[in-house]
Design a protein around this motif. Sequence first.
Motif, PDB file in Angstrom:
ATOM      1  N   VAL A  74      25.376 -20.749  -0.909  1.00  0.00           N
ATOM      2  CA  VAL A  74      25.259 -19.406  -0.325  1.00  0.00           C
ATOM      3  C   VAL A  74      25.737 -19.346   1.123  1.00  0.00           C
ATOM      4  CG1 VAL A  74      23.499 -18.273  -1.673  1.00  0.00           C
ATOM      5  CG2 VAL A  74      22.825 -19.900   0.071  1.00  0.00           C
ATOM      6  N   ARG A 226      20.015 -19.225  12.275  1.00  0.00           N
ATOM      7  CA  ARG A 226      19.453 -17.995  12.832  1.00  0.00           C
ATOM      8  C   ARG A 226      18.024 -18.211  13.326  1.00  0.00           C
ATOM      9  NH1 ARG A 226      19.340 -12.531  12.801  1.00  0.00           N
ATOM     10  NH2 ARG A 226      21.513 -12.493  12.121  1.00  0.00           N
ATOM     11  N   ILE A 255      26.211 -14.862  15.472  1.00  0.00           N
ATOM     12  CA  ILE A 255      25.785 -13.489  15.222  1.00  0.00           C
ATOM     13  C   ILE A 255      24.329 -13.282  15.602  1.00  0.00           C
ATOM     14  CG2 ILE A 255      25.170 -12.004  13.270  1.00  0.00           C
ATOM     15  CD1 ILE A 255      28.062 -12.705  12.274  1.00  0.00           C
ATOM     16  N   GLN A 259      22.968 -10.534  18.335  1.00  0.00           N
ATOM     17  CA  GLN A 259      21.874  -9.596  18.079  1.00  0.00           C
ATOM     18  C   GLN A 259      20.724  -9.784  19.063  1.00  0.00           C
ATOM     19  OE1 GLN A 259      21.411 -10.431  13.785  1.00  0.00           O
ATOM     20  NE2 GLN A 259      22.218  -8.383  13.412  1.00  0.00           N
ATOM     21  N   VAL A 282      31.271 -11.676   7.964  1.00  0.00           N
ATOM     22  CA  VAL A 282      30.330 -11.117   8.929  1.00  0.00           C
ATOM     23  C   VAL A 282      30.952 -10.927  10.294  1.00  0.00           C
ATOM     24  CG1 VAL A 282      28.164 -11.858   7.888  1.00  0.00           C
ATOM     25  CG2 VAL A 282      29.475 -13.478   9.261  1.00  0.00           C
ATOM     26  N   ILE A 285      31.874  -7.518  10.852  1.00  0.00           N
ATOM     27  CA  ILE A 285      30.843  -6.529  10.562  1.00  0.00           C
ATOM     28  C   ILE A 285      29.904  -6.365  11.747  1.00  0.00           C
ATOM     29  CG2 ILE A 285      28.797  -6.142   9.135  1.00  0.00           C
ATOM     30  CD1 ILE A 285      30.425  -7.231   6.783  1.00  0.00           C
ATOM     31  N   ILE A 286      29.669  -7.461  12.435  1.00  0.00           N
ATOM     32  CA  ILE A 286      28.812  -7.400  13.608  1.00  0.00           C
ATOM     33  C   ILE A 286      29.496  -6.543  14.677  1.00  0.00           C
ATOM     34  CG2 ILE A 286      29.830  -9.456  14.650  1.00  0.00           C
ATOM     35  CD1 ILE A 286      26.112  -8.522  14.867  1.00  0.00           C
TER      36      ILE A 286
END
Lengths: 340, 340
Positions: A74, A226, A255, A259, A282, A285-286
Amino acid sequence: MPSTPATIKDIARLLGISVSTVSRALKDHPDISVDTKEKVNETARKLNYRPNALALGLKSSKSNTIGVIIPEIVHFFFSSVISGIEDAAYEAGYNVMVCQTNEMYERETMVAKALLDHRVEGILVSIAKTSMKFDHLTLLQDNGIPLVFFDRICSFIESDAVVVDDYKGAYMATEHLIAVGCRNIVHLAAPENLLIGELRKIGYCRALEDHNLPVDPYNIYLCDTRERVEDKITRILARTPKPDGFFAVNDTTAIAVIQEVKKAGFRVPDDIAVTGFGDGPVATIISPTLTTVEQNGYEIGYEAARFLLDRITKSITNPAARKKVFEPQLIKRESTDRKV
Amino acid sequence: MPSTPATIKDIARLLGISVSTVSRALKDHPDISVDTKEKVNETARKLNYRPNALALGLKSSKSNTIGVIIPEIVHFFFSSVISGIEDAAYEAGYNVMVCQTNEMYERETMVAKALLDHRVEGILVSIAKTSMKFDHLTLLQDNGIPLVFFDRICSFIESDAVVVDDYKGAYMATEHLIAVGCRNIVHLAAPENLLIGELRKIGYCRALEDHNLPVDPYNIYLCDTRERVEDKITRILARTPKPDGFFAVNDTTAIAVIQEVKKAGFRVPDDIAVTGFGDGPVATIISPTLTTVEQNGYEIGYEAARFLLDRITKSITNPAARKKVFEPQLIKRESTDRKV
DNA sequence: TTGTAAGCGTTATCAG
DNA sequence: CTGATAACGCTTACAA
């Protein structure tokens, strides 16, 4: 409507001929009469005959299968790699057995053995973060199974490898941060036992040195997920002088940084610029979009599989380990887009 | 350091005993003397003996392997499913053979046959967008290979299935759009030959009807990829009355909509609210974060594999098809967060 | 307690 | 042109 696959025996019995004749007819052996061939092929079709790969494999010691040992499916990078591997294998008529380790050494040893049991003809490996011993891999080599490493290679084992130039990619990412004015750049690193972690760190350090910036060990954090970012970001942002740039070892981490940094009230890229590594979907997209190093998962997978298949089909007999290093490319986007 | 795996023959020869004794000793048969067992186990270890799964499979007609046919691995949902499948298989001592179709019917038929050839004991399938014929799947059933569908099920074949309640998820997503004030909601749909596409569309329509809103067929577009969104968005936004809400059939499409809508100068969610389907990691990375239906990929994979393993191990002999429908959950985020 | 032999599906060798 | 037979690695009656 049989509930068990037909065999050549079934065909032979139905036609009143011997299995050897059937076998030969099926593979268009010149000795067999056209007439017999037709009859055989017809009943084969009628019975939906398909050769038993297990029997073939047993007979020939060729399972027609290659194995893949991968940390976690994943992740965009790894699933891209698998796509590349599958396409290459498919073209060569090979099947693929994919095993995840979930980053666990213990599971890595288990799947290595399972793949051995299935007599795969070769294995593509990207090692788990926690793997420090590699007996399970040399075991494979000792059993004559060729190995090709990709991305997370193992420096203790002499074998083919396909990677992107991690050092260079890291160097470029860091140099770019310097170029847009960062002077106090934090590196969020992967574990050092992973060569990619080590190389990216060195690339970061060297870029700083080459631009006469100090390499502060306190600016390097073991932080590659993360969760770890969320855990550490407050402390990192509280340092003086405040960081004005981040080079993260992967996109996910980068990312999370963007954030968190925004949440903390800073502007990206104006207060803090960020670069990642990987160029997954991603990245676009960020907001702001992420400057990152392209990692070419599909190509890496494809090439790694080609390396392996070359070894398997012995079209390459040279025992020396081959290495393919993809040239990294820095994809510049908004997260570093500021005027100096 | 053998370059070919050891066999029980090797052990037998080394110890001057017969292969059957070795075989029995290895599996701790009560008849064998402790002494012999010890000797056998020791040399087995010394030779790194591992049973040949092909031989075992041939003998027992059990390959200890299950197959997976999946459209594209590089999607969060599908790779999550695979993770779930692998974990379930791993727990049961099974190996997994993953095959991608890349959404191509032709490739789907090929991999189905390859899996048959390898005598996998069962197959988990999510059909390709382009598959309209299913002989290749009934062929598998005819050969006694149990099938379990997940997500993209095939309504023409009677078999076990594991899905999320697509109808209900779509209904919830649409109803939520209505609740936050949308009156002219566009649906970006998947092809109708996919049951999930059909069901989500119906869920959308029904939600509108139940709230006395007109169902305008021109508000439904076949549009399930980023590329199609980019292609069609201008035309869609130009319609009068202008759409004030989008229910996209998946997250990728929803995110493309958000990006395009913002680019076109509209505010999300104030001018246009958006909901997706899937709840991949991108949903929290896009800004505004995406309201979407949770799809539980891992659980779907795990349960589907359990269904299959139950059939294989005959712990379930009931021939009737079982179906597991996961309750969908709407995850509300910023893309629909507006006061009415 | 251990050995012999047959068989799983297939191919290759050797005889007809 | 076709048919026995052995062999691949392993298990399992059946013998001893």
